[in-house]
Design an enzyme around this catalytic site. Structure first.
Site, PDB file in Angstrom:
ATOM      1  N   SER A 150       0.862  -1.188   0.000  1.00  0.00           N
ATOM      2  CA  SER A 150       0.000   0.000   0.000  1.00  0.00           C
ATOM      3  C   SER A 150       0.889   1.226   0.000  1.00  0.00           C
ATOM      4  O   SER A 150       2.012   1.190   0.528  1.00  0.00           O
ATOM      5  CB  SER A 150      -0.904   0.016   1.233  1.00  0.00           C
ATOM      6  OG  SER A 150      -1.550   1.278   1.374  1.00  0.00           O
ATOM      7  N   TYR A 164      -1.848  -1.050  10.312  1.00  0.00           N
ATOM      8  CA  TYR A 164      -1.929  -1.251   8.868  1.00  0.00           C
ATOM      9  C   TYR A 164      -0.732  -0.616   8.169  1.00  0.00           C
ATOM     10  O   TYR A 164      -0.067  -1.256   7.345  1.00  0.00           O
ATOM     11  CB  TYR A 164      -3.228  -0.643   8.335  1.00  0.00           C
ATOM     12  CG  TYR A 164      -3.370  -0.743   6.834  1.00  0.00           C
ATOM     13  CD1 TYR A 164      -3.732  -1.943   6.230  1.00  0.00           C
ATOM     14  CD2 TYR A 164      -3.137   0.360   6.004  1.00  0.00           C
ATOM     15  CE1 TYR A 164      -3.859  -2.048   4.855  1.00  0.00           C
ATOM     16  CE2 TYR A 164      -3.262   0.269   4.633  1.00  0.00           C
ATOM     17  CZ  TYR A 164      -3.628  -0.934   4.052  1.00  0.00           C
ATOM     18  OH  TYR A 164      -3.737  -1.029   2.694  1.00  0.00           O
TER      19      TYR A 164
END
Length: 258
Positions: A150, A164
């Site tokens: 990401s 995350y």
């Protein structure tokens, strides 16, 4: 070499984790529609089976549902796959989750669940399937492992998703370590770092933040299935034959310009 030969994935055996929706579905659809034999896995058996049935109308897609956060489920999936295949050409490690909470109240459960699934499971799933990947690779055409990271592992997000972001930064560095050590076994490892794509995960992003991120993106839009399909097909085909240990941001320029 003709472009059709460079970018062809016809006949390849492909495994996609988290393959039942979102980015995983985009990748699965692209590979099935271009002649690959695709295995998808996800926790929700009904959704996974349903997508496989839909995609099988235009190619070959097999569902093997599994909860890859559990080591015994990784083993169960691998055993089922080995009963069907003697090699894997391309593995997409896409399964993942997120958790958001303020710093002062961020829970241990929100750390352990995310880091275990996004990093630990990715590593051990690849480890378990490495022999099948090795069987597919050759000096002229390496097998491929493509980890889905990401842009939150590349820049600092405005959203408090601590575990995350940390997990995705770990995925990007782990990609480079795996690339260095698996290349001798004819396996090339790379990563995709998506920006804002429509998915169950991004649906939880506050509307005002989503609008602000689009406004700050040089290309002034969010990603679409064709954007993900293009880079996914590239990394699994001969076109990326000398690409190893790379991270490709697919975000309209957001992470590298904001």
């Amino acid at each position: 070499m003709k472009i059709a030969d460079l970018f062809s994935v016809a006949g390849k055996v492909v495994v996609i984790t988290g393959g039942s929706r979102g980015i995983g579905e985009m990748i699965a659809r692209a590979y099935v529609e271009n002649g690959a034999k695709v295995y998808i896995t996800a926790r929700n058996a009904a959704v996974c089976d349903g997508l496989a049935a839909e995609l099988s109308k235009s190619g070959e897609c097999i569902s093997i549902p599994a909860d890859l956060s559990k080591m015994d489920e990784i083993e169960r999936f691998a055993t089922a796959l080995e009963a069907r295949e003697s090699k894997i050409d391309v593995l997409f490690n896409n399964a993942g989750a997120s958790w958001g909470a303020p710093f002062d109240s961020f829970p241990e459960s929100g750390w352990d669940k995310i880091v275990d699934l996004n990093v630990k499971s990715l590593f051990f799933f690849t480890q378990r399937l490495v022999k099948l990947l090795e069987a597919a690779g050759s000096v002229d055409d390496f097998a491929r492992v493509i980890n889905i990271g990401s842009i939150d592992g590349m820049h600092v997000s405005n959203i408090e998703t601590y575990s995350y972001a940390a997990s995705k930064a770990a995925v990007l560095h782990l990609t480079k370590m795996m690339a260095k050590n698996l290349a001798s076994r004819h396996i090339a490892v790379n990563a995709i770092a998506p920006g804002y794509f429509p998915s169950k995960m991004t649906a939880a992003i506050p509307e005002e933040w989503a609008a602000a991120s689009v406004a700050a993106t040089p290309m002034k839009r969010i990603g679409n299935p064709a954007d993900m399909a293009g880079v996914a097909l590239y990394l699994g085909s001969k076109a990326s034959g000398f690409v190893c240990g790379s991270v490709i941001a697919v975000d309209g320029g957001y992470a590298t310009t904001v």
